[in-house]
Design an enzyme around this catalytic site. Structure first.
Site: not given
Ligand code: SAM
Length: 280
Positions: A100, A144, A164
């Site tokens: 993304s 996030g 996400d």
């Molecule tokens: N949005 C990305 C895309 O579409 O290319 C994919 C994101 S992936 C589904 C979710 C990501 O959130 C992972 O890389 C994970 O390490 C990260 N993550 C997990 N908990 C998080 C948090 N509390 N805050 C930020 N990032 C987090």
């Protein structure tokens, strides 16, 4: 718990749906001259190598972007998204998949801004190196959900917020609703786009119910299922819940989903839907 790595899943059918919706929202926001903010609360690594060990181990992209990107009758709604995939792959071989943040980087204008948050100790440095030379972007290794409080409203008072999370923890289904509520309280005119997996339908029903209970209006739900609901076979569908969608999005997704479903699911199982959780 940070065991989720998006590199195992990049380019799968859920990414195709998510990034189609993301690119259509960005394209709509660009119709006005005024700049806007793209806030990605769970940004991932940015770029995924499809010939890498992770992607090859699952092969999920073979039933996702690999089925779509070189079709000759591509619907116009897919043009912005596929242009990003092609920009990363110079030639006919699909080597890389843009996450993304890279889709936003490709589609945003000089005057727009990006705020990208990623918590994983391996993925954050990869993301940071992608954006080293992009003065529009600010990156944080932070939670996030906190950014929905810290970064809103943006000075431009226009923006897309992509939420996400990996849903590794069951509490994420409640955290997204709370986060949206906090973000919306600060920035009620923003476009909020939430991705969700359908693993257990009951979890999604509960999340949608909680969203309805917030009193927020204009909530559109878009879903693409590759198999019927089941409590045994992992993710059978995924969806996007969009608050304050651009006015054309409902029609655009109604146009493109039957094509996407036909190409992504040759067996014809599953379903697609576009419906309002809460209308105007
Ligand atoms: N949005 C990305 C895309 O579409 O290319 C994919 C994101 S992936 C589904 C979710 C990501 O959130 C992972 O890389 C994970 O390490 C990260 N993550 C997990 N908990 C998080 C948090 N509390 N805050 C930020 N990032 C987090």
């Amino acid at each position: 718990m940070l065991s989720y790595r998006h590199s195992f899943h990049a380019g799968n059918h859920a990414d195709v749906l998510k990034h189609t919706v993301q690119s259509l929202i960005i394209t709509a926001l660009k119709e006005k001259e005024k700049p806007f903010l793209y806030l990605d609360t769970h940004a991932g690594a940015g770029r995924y190598q499809l010939s890498g060990e992770h992607a090859e181990r699952t092969g999920e992209y073979l039933e996702g972007i690999a089925r779509v990107w070189q079709q000759s009758d591509l619907p116009e709604e897919l043009a912005p998204y596929i242009s990003c995939v092609k920009a990363l792959n110079h030639g006919p071989t699909l080597r890389y998949y843009p996450g993304s943040p890279l889709i936003a980087r490709q589609l945003l204008r000089e005057e727009d801004k990006l705020e990208l948050t990623e918590l994983h100790p391996s993925d954050f440095p990869l993301l940071r190196s992608e954006f080293q030379k992009d003065s529009r972007a600010r990156l944080a290794r932070a939670d996030g959900f906190q950014q929905l409080k810290a970064k809103l409203p943006p000075p431009s008072r226009r923006g897309l917020i992509l939420i996400d999370p990996p849903y590794e923890m069951k509490s994420d289904y409640q955290a997204v609703v709370k986060g949206i509520q906090e973000g919306y309280r600060r920035f009620s005119t923003g476009v909020f786009a939430l991705w969700y997996p359908v693993v257990l339908r009951q979890q999604i029903k509960r999340m949608v119910h909680d969203l309805e209970a917030t009193g927020i209006r204009r909530i559109l739900q878009i879903e693409l299922a590759v198999r019927p609901d089941s409590d045994r076979f992992g993710m059978t569908a995924s969806g996007m819940i969009v608050i304050n969608p651009p006015w054309k999005l409902e029609q655009q997704m109604n146009n493109v989903l039957p094509w996407l479903h036909r190409v992504l699911v040759p067996a014809g199982t599953g379903h697609t839907s576009v419906s309002w959780i809460v209308p105007e």
